[in-house]
Each structure stands twice: as structure tokens, then as C-alpha cells.
Design an enzyme around this catalytic site. Structure first.
Site, PDB file in Angstrom:
ATOM      1  N   ASP A  23       3.363  -1.531  -4.655  1.00  0.00           N
ATOM      2  CA  ASP A  23       4.195  -1.880  -3.489  1.00  0.00           C
ATOM      3  C   ASP A  23       3.575  -3.091  -2.779  1.00  0.00           C
ATOM      4  O   ASP A  23       3.192  -3.020  -1.608  1.00  0.00           O
ATOM      5  CB  ASP A  23       4.321  -0.690  -2.520  1.00  0.00           C
ATOM      6  N   ASP A  72      -2.411  -4.530  -3.194  1.00  0.00           N
ATOM      7  CA  ASP A  72      -1.740  -4.448  -4.497  1.00  0.00           C
ATOM      8  C   ASP A  72      -1.799  -5.802  -5.196  1.00  0.00           C
ATOM      9  O   ASP A  72      -2.010  -5.894  -6.409  1.00  0.00           O
ATOM     10  CB  ASP A  72      -0.267  -4.073  -4.324  1.00  0.00           C
ATOM     11  N   ASN A  89       4.678  -0.451   1.345  1.00  0.00           N
ATOM     12  CA  ASN A  89       4.202  -1.295   2.460  1.00  0.00           C
ATOM     13  C   ASN A  89       5.366  -2.015   3.135  1.00  0.00           C
ATOM     14  O   ASN A  89       5.404  -2.185   4.343  1.00  0.00           O
ATOM     15  CB  ASN A  89       3.211  -2.330   1.937  1.00  0.00           C
ATOM     16  N   THR A  94      -0.467   2.077  -7.388  1.00  0.00           N
ATOM     17  CA  THR A  94      -1.126   1.687  -6.133  1.00  0.00           C
ATOM     18  C   THR A  94      -0.166   1.730  -4.944  1.00  0.00           C
ATOM     19  O   THR A  94      -0.429   1.118  -3.911  1.00  0.00           O
ATOM     20  CB  THR A  94      -1.752   0.287  -6.259  1.00  0.00           C
ATOM     21  N   PHE A 108      -1.648   6.546   3.443  1.00  0.00           N
ATOM     22  CA  PHE A 108      -0.300   5.986   3.472  1.00  0.00           C
ATOM     23  C   PHE A 108       0.526   6.309   2.219  1.00  0.00           C
ATOM     24  O   PHE A 108       1.672   6.768   2.325  1.00  0.00           O
ATOM     25  CB  PHE A 108      -0.357   4.458   3.655  1.00  0.00           C
ATOM     26  N   ASN A 109       0.011   6.031   1.026  1.00  0.00           N
ATOM     27  CA  ASN A 109       0.817   6.219  -0.195  1.00  0.00           C
ATOM     28  C   ASN A 109       1.296   7.664  -0.320  1.00  0.00           C
ATOM     29  O   ASN A 109       2.434   7.932  -0.698  1.00  0.00           O
ATOM     30  CB  ASN A 109       0.009   5.845  -1.445  1.00  0.00           C
ATOM     31  N   HIS A 145      -8.603  -1.091  -1.215  1.00  0.00           N
ATOM     32  CA  HIS A 145      -8.076   0.152  -1.798  1.00  0.00           C
ATOM     33  C   HIS A 145      -7.582  -0.037  -3.241  1.00  0.00           C
ATOM     34  O   HIS A 145      -8.163   0.521  -4.171  1.00  0.00           O
ATOM     35  CB  HIS A 145      -6.895   0.669  -0.955  1.00  0.00           C
ATOM     36  N   ASP A 146      -6.529  -0.781  -3.425  1.00  0.00           N
ATOM     37  CA  ASP A 146      -5.837  -0.793  -4.718  1.00  0.00           C
ATOM     38  C   ASP A 146      -6.649  -1.403  -5.863  1.00  0.00           C
ATOM     39  O   ASP A 146      -6.585  -0.892  -6.995  1.00  0.00           O
ATOM     40  CB  ASP A 146      -4.492  -1.522  -4.577  1.00  0.00           C
TER      41      ASP A 146
END
Ligand code: RIB
Ligand code: CA
Length: 306
Positions: A10, A15, A39, A124, A170-171, A243-244
Site C-alpha cells: 500500500d 512500502d 496508507n 506490507t 496499522f496494517n 517497517h516494510d
């Protein structure tokens, strides 16, 4: 030996860094990029995926748009972190290649069947596309080689702090039902929660080092990550985290991470714990990443973006 890969994403600033890391890594054969709501809207995440691939000189990689909304709930977006366009303050030239007509979930099923046991997925964003694929073709997720997921937040000693609510990452919060489907699918899931990704911090120093590499990809990432930190600091969150890209780094150099078998469950009650992920007793359903070599991840990222 190439790793066949689908990046379900996303984009989204981190990402985008993950995608550019994958594109800079010859060990990975990117069969497709699939996009989801997250996102920003599906329209924007798909636009960003197309533009990033064109920027990287890879308009040949097919982009399949997927779920515009979660399985059950309404979409939640994060423009306060990723900006309205999804890549922070960065706008890319508009790509010429079109999005594919085939839905992301159908592309995932087709590619999984074409490469039984050989196809890896880095996921992700919210997991809506993977869950849809599993409902359309039960068993398809278990036929994948592995699914490396950025999602969840686990109390493995690190504070079990969410980033979209006090309890949820979030995800997972964006589509908690999809995570439940993936966890129950029998797939080989490697889970990178906030407890892990927060060990790979984004700092102005790290960004300056990336920028100094001087390549277009490194400078694009530096620009996006500076925008990300600007947004984080405005919201006085403590640290930004990479993160991703941890999911792609794991595929490239798993030895940078310690993983251990665990059973994870996700809360689906429509209350303040919605989307919370917890360690549970019983049959393990994931390999949980618990520690990361932060310097090793940045060394890998610098080599590949450089
Ligand atoms: O919680 C972090 C995750 O949410 C990352 O995937 C980021 O891109 C956002 O989607
Ligand atoms: Ca993401």
C-alpha cells in the site's frame, strides 16, 4: 537461485523503500506488484506502484490493483503519515504503463498455481488481497513458499504499543479479519510486528548516509524518509521505523533476524482492542521475528540502493 516474489503493498513511503530494495536485488525475481487500500486509497497506492516501477526502469513488472476496502469494515487511511499522495512530499513523474486488468487476488492465485511451493509473498499493507485469494481458492496461501508479513505488534518484552490505536498496528487494524484468514490458512507466515520493526529506526543520520550514496533510488528514498520523519515529528511520535523494508531484507538475508515459532491471535471485537495481536497457547501459526541487526539491515539497504 532466484526467489520468485510478489510484493503486495500500500505505497506508502516505507512500502516504496521496500519495493526499491527488492528491485535492486538480483536474487529476487519480482513476478508482480499487487496493491491494496491502506496508507492511502487503492487508486493512489496503485498510481504510486506504477510510478515507482517506471522510476526504477522496470515498467515491465505487472501491477495488479486489488481490494479498495477491507473484508468487513470501512477503509482507514494514514495521510497524516504518508501525505495525501502517499509518498510524503515526493511526487513522481506519471508512469506510462497501465495497470493490469486482472484483480490482484486472481493474479496471486494464478501465479501461485504456476509456481507451486516456489512463490514468496512480501505483504506490507493490509492483508485484504491475500484473504480474498484464500476465500476464492482455499489452500492457495498454504501453496506459497512463504508469506513475509509486516503487521501486528507483540508484547515480547518490548512494549505492546500500537501505532494507530494504543493496542493495534496499522496494517492489522486496517483489515483485522484478513489477518485472521491468513493466520488460519496454514500458510508459512513470517511475521514482522512493530516489536521488531521499531528496532530498525529511521533517523536523520541514516537518511543522510543514504542520500550520500548519490544514486537516484537512494536519493528518492532519502527524500521520502525525510518527509516521513517530518510528519512523525509533527505528531511527536518518538521514532520513525523502517517497517516494510524488513520483510524484503529477511528474504535477502534471513540471518539478520532472529525468528521463533509462535501462535498469534488477533482481536476482532469492535472495541478498543480491535486489531490487537497477542501471543496465544496452542499450535504455532507463524514464525515471529523477535530481533533485528539494525546495522546489517542498513548495510544491505545501502548496498542495494547504492
Ligand atoms: O504500521 C506500519 C505499517 O502501516 C507499514 O506497512 C506502513 O506502510 C503502514 O502501511
Ligand atoms: Ca505499508
Amino acid at each position: 537461485m532466484s526467489t520468485l516474489l510478489i510484493h503486495d503493498c500500500d505505497p506508502g513511503i516505507d512500502d516504496a523503500v521496500a519495493l526499491l530494495l527488492a528491485l535492486g536485488s538480483p536474487e529476487l525475481e519480482l513476478k508482480a506488484v499487487t496493491t491494496t487500500h491502506g496508507n492511502v486509497s487503492l487508486r493512489r497506492t496503485t498510481r504510486n506502484a506504477l510510478d515507482l516501477l517506471a522510476f526504477a526502469g522496470r515498467p515491465d513488472v505487472p501491477v495488479h490493483a486489488g481490494a479498495a476496502a477491507p473484508l468487513v469494515r470501512a477503509p482507514v487511511y494514514a495521510p497524516e503519515i504518508h501525505g495525501q499522495g502517499g509518498l510524503g512530499t515526493v511526487t513522481l513523474p506519471e508512469a506510462g504503463q497501465p495497470v493490469q486488468a486482472e484483480h490482484a487476488a486472481l493474479a496471486l492465485i494464478r501465479l501461485a498455481q504456476a509456481h507451486p511451493g516456489q512463490l514468496s509473498v512480501c505483504a506490507t499493507g493490509p492483508l485484504s488481497n491475500l484473504a480474498l485469494a484464500e476465500r476464492l481458492q482455499p489452500g492457495v496461501l498454504a501453496s506459497l513458499k512463504e508469506i513475509v508479513v509486516m503487521g501486528g505488534s507483540l508484547d515480547t518484552g518490548a512494549p505492546k504499543l500500537g501505532n494507530v490505536t494504543p493496542h493495534a498496528e496499522f496494517n492489522t487494524y486496517a483489515d483485522p479479519h484478513a489477518l485472521r484468514v491468513v493466520l488460519e490458512s496454514g500458510a508459512d507466515v513470517v511475521l514482522f510486528g512493530l516489536n521488531l520493526t521499531r528496532q530498525v529506526r529511521v533517523t536523520r543520520e541514516r537518511i543522510a548516509a543514504l542520500s550520500a550514496l548519490g544514486t537516484p533510488a537512494a536519493q528518492l528514498c532519502a527524500g521520502m524518509l525525510n518527509g516521513y520523519l517530518d510528519m512523525i515529528e509533527v505528531r511527536d511520535q518518538k521514532v520513525g521505523a523502517l517497517h516494510d523494508p524488513c520483510t524484503v531484507a529477511y528474504l535477502l538475508r534471513p540471518e539478520l533476524f532472529e525468528v521463533r515459532s509462535a501462535r498469534i491471535e488477533v482481536h476482532l471485537n469492535e472495541d478498543e482492542q480491535l486489531g490487537m495481536t497477542v501471543l496465544a497457547q496452542g499450535e504455532p501459526n507463524v514464525r515471529l521475528a523477535v530481533s533485528a541487526d539494525e546495522d546489517g539491515v542498513y548495510a544491505l539497504l545501502s548496498r542495494r540502493l547504492g
